[in-house]
Design an enzyme around this catalytic site. Structure first.
Site, PDB file in Angstrom:
ATOM      1  CG  ASP A 290      -1.218   5.384  -5.562  1.00 33.19           C
ATOM      2  OD1 ASP A 290      -1.661   6.764  -5.109  1.00 33.19           O
ATOM      3  OD2 ASP A 290      -2.823   4.936  -5.991  1.00 33.19           O
TER       4      ASP A 290
ATOM      5  CB  SER B 150      -9.196   7.195  -4.558  1.00 31.96           C
ATOM      6  OG  SER B 150      -8.326   7.425  -3.750  1.00 31.96           O
TER       7      SER B 150
ATOM      8  CG  HIS C 197      -4.617   8.027  -6.628  1.00 31.81           C
ATOM      9  ND1 HIS C 197      -4.537   7.424  -5.793  1.00 31.81           N
ATOM     10  CD2 HIS C 197      -6.212   8.832  -6.498  1.00 31.81           C
ATOM     11  CE1 HIS C 197      -5.597   6.949  -5.024  1.00 31.81           C
ATOM     12  NE2 HIS C 197      -6.268   7.808  -5.423  1.00 31.81           N
TER      13      HIS C 197
END
Length: 308
Positions: free
Chosen positions: A239, A109, A270
């Site tokens: 996502d 991320s 995610h």
């Protein structure tokens, strides 16, 4: 597997909480892992246990402003500008190099965006020790489901110039983290996942994202060990936090390395490693296989197989 906790003091005196996962037998590879926004290294325990079970060591830390590296509320989200973020990564990397086994730099991320930035602009004396870069749902751009309005961004930047240390809470929809409701609930109740950023830190994150998404940041072909870039990017096509299509576009246009791989995971959210059955196992196998295939002699490991 065994774990070790500790503290690493960076050059300005800030102490960062660290944790290491060791394999029971001889280790085959070493990973330095950079976590994401409103996250900390102990949310990845099952994932790191699984990697260690395959002989892959994990060295990680809670980034400045996050997790156990925060000792008082005023430090929440106090990451500093991008230069500080990169310097913290460099400082930690120096504790694990030279590595007796192949070393990989991995980010998830926000941490994935930071690792991409590091591959492009990190100090060459550190990058020359990195066998490969791995990005999991990297923050190249916001998913449309999470993208803030342009007005919010502009106003935030204006106020941030006057009050850089001012804290602002993010309103992340935890249901977008994983298909597993227990994973989402754990994030929602974890006091260390405080969703708090400072205007300076948020601006730095947005600046990095804008440069990545616009194509200004390109990964050179000589960013790793032996003057070779090896890079693996994984993203789920559902996502709702970071943008799958921006990630894929970056891999196609901003990475020219011969050894690159973009892995697309249909139906994944995610946190690819926290997806319930039947989703998660394929991702873990792909990641382990990529690492171990490149954890042999460097000459043999340069499998020139672009997957795009």
């Amino acid at each position: 597997m065994s774990t070790e906790e500790g503290w690493h003091t960076v050059e300005d005196g800030q102490k960062l909480y660290t944790k290491t996962w060791k394999a029971n037998g001889p280790a085959k590879a070493r990973v330095v892992f950079i976590h994401g926004f409103s996250d900390h290294c102990n949310t990845y325990i099952k994932f790191f246990d699984a990697l260690a079970s395959h002989g892959i060591e994990i060295y990680t830390f809670d980034q400045r402003g996050w997790g156990r590296s925060v000792t008082k509320p005023s430090e929440r989200g106090l990451t500093g500008p991008t230069t500080r973020v990169l310097d913290d990564i460099t400082s930690f990397m120096k504790t694990v190099i030279p590595s007796p086994i192949p070393l990989f730099l991995v980010g998830h991320s926000m941490g994935g965006g930071e690792v991409l930035y590091y591959a492009a602009r990190g100090p060459s004396e550190i990058r020359k020790h990195i066998r490969g870069y791995m990005l999991i749902s990297p923050f190249v751009d916001f998913s449309p489901a999470s993208k803030p309005s342009i007005i919010t961004v502009v106003l935030g930047r204006m106020v941030g110039k006057l009050f850089p240390k001012r804290q602002m809470k993010s309103h992340l929809d935890v249901k977008l983290v994983s298909r597993d409701p227990e994973v989402c609930k754990a994030f929602e109740t974890d006091e260390l996942c405080h969703n708090m950023g400072t205007l300076e830190g948020l601006a730095g994150m947005l600046d990095r994202t804008m440069e990545l998404a616009s194509g200004k940041i390109k990964i050179p072909d000589d960013a790793g060990e032996g003057g070779v870039t090896r890079i693996w990017i994984a993203h789920g096509d559902e996502d709702g936090i970071t943008d799958y299509y921006a990630s894929k576009r970056f891999a196609e246009t901003c990475v020219t390395a011969k050894d690159k791989d973009f892995k697309s995971y249909e139906g994944h959210f995610h946190r690819l490693h926290d997806e319930p059955e039947p989703y998660g196992p394929a991702f873990l196998k792909d990641m382990v296989d990529w690492i171990l295939a490149r954890s042999v002699d460097p000459v043999q490991s340069d499998v020139q197989r672009p997957r795009l």
